[in-house]
Write a protein that holds these residues in place. Structure first.
Motif, PDB file in Angstrom:
ATOM      1  N   THR A   1       0.855  -1.178   0.000  1.00 40.63           N
ATOM      2  CA  THR A   1       0.000   0.000   0.000  1.00 40.63           C
ATOM      3  C   THR A   1       0.893   1.230   0.000  1.00 40.63           C
ATOM      4  OG1 THR A   1      -0.097   0.303   2.413  1.00 40.63           O
ATOM      5  CG2 THR A   1      -1.637  -1.291   1.449  1.00 40.63           C
ATOM      6  N   ALA A   2       0.270   2.397   0.044  1.00 36.48           N
ATOM      7  CA  ALA A   2       1.036   3.643   0.122  1.00 36.48           C
ATOM      8  C   ALA A   2       1.829   3.724   1.422  1.00 36.48           C
ATOM      9  CB  ALA A   2       0.089   4.835   0.006  1.00 36.48           C
ATOM     10  N   LYS A   3       1.387   3.009   2.450  1.00 35.29           N
ATOM     11  CA  LYS A   3       2.079   3.044   3.747  1.00 35.29           C
ATOM     12  C   LYS A   3       3.302   2.129   3.767  1.00 35.29           C
ATOM     13  CE  LYS A   3      -1.719   4.323   6.813  1.00 35.29           C
ATOM     14  NZ  LYS A   3      -2.530   3.917   7.992  1.00 35.29           N
ATOM     15  N   GLY A   4       3.278   1.082   2.941  1.00 34.32           N
ATOM     16  CA  GLY A   4       4.417   0.167   2.951  1.00 34.32           C
ATOM     17  C   GLY A   4       4.033  -1.225   2.488  1.00 34.32           C
TER      18      GLY A   4
ATOM     19  N   SER B   1       9.255   1.008   3.267  1.00 28.79           N
ATOM     20  CA  SER B   1       8.758   0.679   4.608  1.00 28.79           C
ATOM     21  C   SER B   1       8.198  -0.733   4.597  1.00 28.79           C
ATOM     22  CB  SER B   1       7.671   1.671   5.024  1.00 28.79           C
ATOM     23  OG  SER B   1       8.209   2.968   5.168  1.00 28.79           O
TER      24      SER B   1
ATOM     25  N   ASP C   1       8.581  -2.952  12.438  1.00 23.77           N
ATOM     26  CA  ASP C   1       8.772  -1.884  11.452  1.00 23.77           C
ATOM     27  C   ASP C   1      10.227  -1.881  10.991  1.00 23.77           C
ATOM     28  OD1 ASP C   1       8.991   0.478  10.061  1.00 23.77           O
ATOM     29  OD2 ASP C   1       8.567   1.789  11.771  1.00 23.77           O
TER      30      ASP C   1
END
Length: 499
Positions: A7-10, A52, A123
């Protein structure tokens, strides 16, 4: 390793640790092992720099260990679940809560968690140049057993600078994870339940000083062979053995080209005929088979740093290359004259020099025990650098063994090694040098995260503590040593306001 989603987050992964049966050699029955996604080595992560990555590690292992657990070892007492796990991304620049701190373990299905366990989702920001990392278990008191059981795998970071070099890639780039293991005739993994010679005052099972297997495995197979084409290949080699050192060479005396070490590419390629790896060290090499069509050659080990004698017919052999495949196309890969540019850590800006002893004592049962600065794991934290500090760490090795020293979070540069008088140091606490300053080996002149500290020597490394604060660790990466107290916490504190 295949992601669940991007996704755009990682990029998100879900990775399961579980038991499985593996056929490790044609002449052995299947072997019970533990692995990530039911494989050992676990699947290889391939990620981009600054990507990420978020990983949920799931412990679906059995509730009882199949290897001998010594409950007198720190963190492995009868009050905790026998099977615990926590994953460390070795060499990764990660926040403290995702570093795999040894007391952040979790049992099956997170039923019980360790005292420093914080988050289920780990993370990994991957804010570092292209390099060969690896992931492995780091649970307090049983790391040696969990890694030996199979909990290890590769984690490769890519970046555009490396990809522009036109190095061998795709099927011609192969990671090689080397471990030594012993097997019973029924195929079961063998790990000793007490030191040799045994003693009636030792507990049973009892931690051993070091472990040396009777066979070498590569990517989980005993003494395998690889069929290759007459062309250049890139091999990313990891020493994932519990204790064994590997001095790697080809029996044909064929030279190879070293292009990288633990933390990425060297400035320029180096031609070598051998290179030595302590536990957890990596080397990135290119072997050119183009003039060797039809030949067979053996990757061999000639290290003299192991206490177990080396048998040229067994533990001296690692794997075989057979140049028997036809050339599938023109080899357009290259070995460039310059690999990368990086800046040395500025020694003139050093904030502190630490003098850190590597020590051997006897425990309450009379067993040998390795310590750092003569302190145990649970002693108060003494290494508390501030964020941004540049420090020189001098490992003063007063023991009879070489120790591969690893600091979490940071990368280091080797400055020098120098022989000193151990007895005088033990008597007076003063360093009396007995030889010249020895510069680092050519193949360790890049950034590293694991550095061998030989016996009777001071080994100097320099590092900068960035970019995260929090609690990390430093330790010897001989797994029997780190499990039995040769490991200490570090606390990276918030930056001081300097005037």
């Amino acid at each position: 390793m295949k992601p669940l989603q991007k996704t755009a987050k990682g990029t998100f992964y879900r990775v399961e640790m579980k038991a499985f049966l593996a056929k490790v050699h044609r002449d052995l029955p299947p072997t019970r092992m533990w692995g990530y996604q039911g494989m050992s080595p676990g699947p290889t992560f391939e990620v981009e720099r600054n990507e990420s990555v978020f990983v949920v590690w799931l412990n679906h292992l059995p509730r009882h260990h199949f290897l001998p657990v010594d409950t007198t070892v720190h963190g492995a007492g009868k009050q905790v679940p026998q099977v615990r796990a926590v994953v460390h991304l070795h060499g990764g620049v990660t926040p403290a809560t995702s570093d795999g701190y040894p007391e952040s373990w979790f049992s099956r299905n997170f039923e019980v968690t360790g005292p420093t366990f914080v988050n289920v989702v780990n993370d990994y920001p991957n804010i570092q140049p292209a390099t060969t990392l690896w992931y492995h278990d780091h649970a307090l008191g049983i790391t040696r057993l969990n890694v030996y059981a199979g909990l290890a795998g590769f984690y490769l970071i890519r970046d555009p600078d490396e990809q522009a070099l036109n190095l061998p890639c795709g099927p011609y780039e192969i990671p090689l994870l080397i471990q030594d293991r012993s097997f019973r005739t029924d195929g079961a993994l063998y790990y000793p339940s007490e030191p040799t010679p045994p003693s009636p005052q030792y507990p049973h099972p009892s931690v051993v000083r070091m472990f040396f297997g009777t066979t070498n495995t590569v990517n989980g197979k005993v003494w395998p062979y690889l069929e290759v084409e007459p062309r250049k290949y890139r091999f990313r080699i990891l020493n994932a053995a519990n204790s064994r050192f590997y001095k790697i060479s080809l029996d044909s005396n064929l030279a190879f080209t070293v292009i990288g070490t633990d933390q990425g590419l060297l400035r320029t390629p180096i031609e070598q005929t051998e290179v030595e790896l302590g536990h957890a060290e990596r080397v990135d090499i290119i072997v050119d088979f183009s003039k060797h069509a039809g030949e067979w050659m053996t990757l061999q080990n000639s290290s003299t740093r192991n206490e177990a004698p080396l048998d040229p017919q067994t533990t001296g052999q690692i794997m075989q290359f057979r140049v028997t495949l036809p050339l599938s196309g023109i080899d357009e890969s290259q070995i460039p004259l310059k690999l990368t540019s990086f800046h040395d850590i500025p020694i003139q800006l050093t904030n502190r020099t630490r003098y850190l002893t590597l020590d051997e004592v006897k425990d309450r049962y009379g067993r040998p025990q390795m310590l750092l600065t003569n302190r145990t794991w649970s002693a108060p934290i003494t290494e508390k650098p501030h964020l941004g500090d540049i420090e020189i760490w001098q490992y003063i090795n007063t023991t009879m063994n070489a120790h591969p020293m690893h600091i979490h979070l940071v990368r280091v540069q080797v400055l020098y090694r120098r022989r000193f008088n151990v007895e005088k140091y033990k008597q007076t606490g003063k360093l009396l040098y007995e030889g010249p300053i020895i510069p680092p080996e050519p193949a360790e002149r890049g950034y590293k995260d694991t550095v061998v500290a030989p016996p009777n020597m001071v080994t100097g490394v320099i590092t900068r503590f960035i970019p995260f604060t929090g609690r990390y660790i430093w330790h010897c990466h001989i797994l029997e040593h780190e499990d039995y107290e040769m490991m200490r916490p570090i606390e990276v504190l918030r930056e001081l306001h300097r005037h």
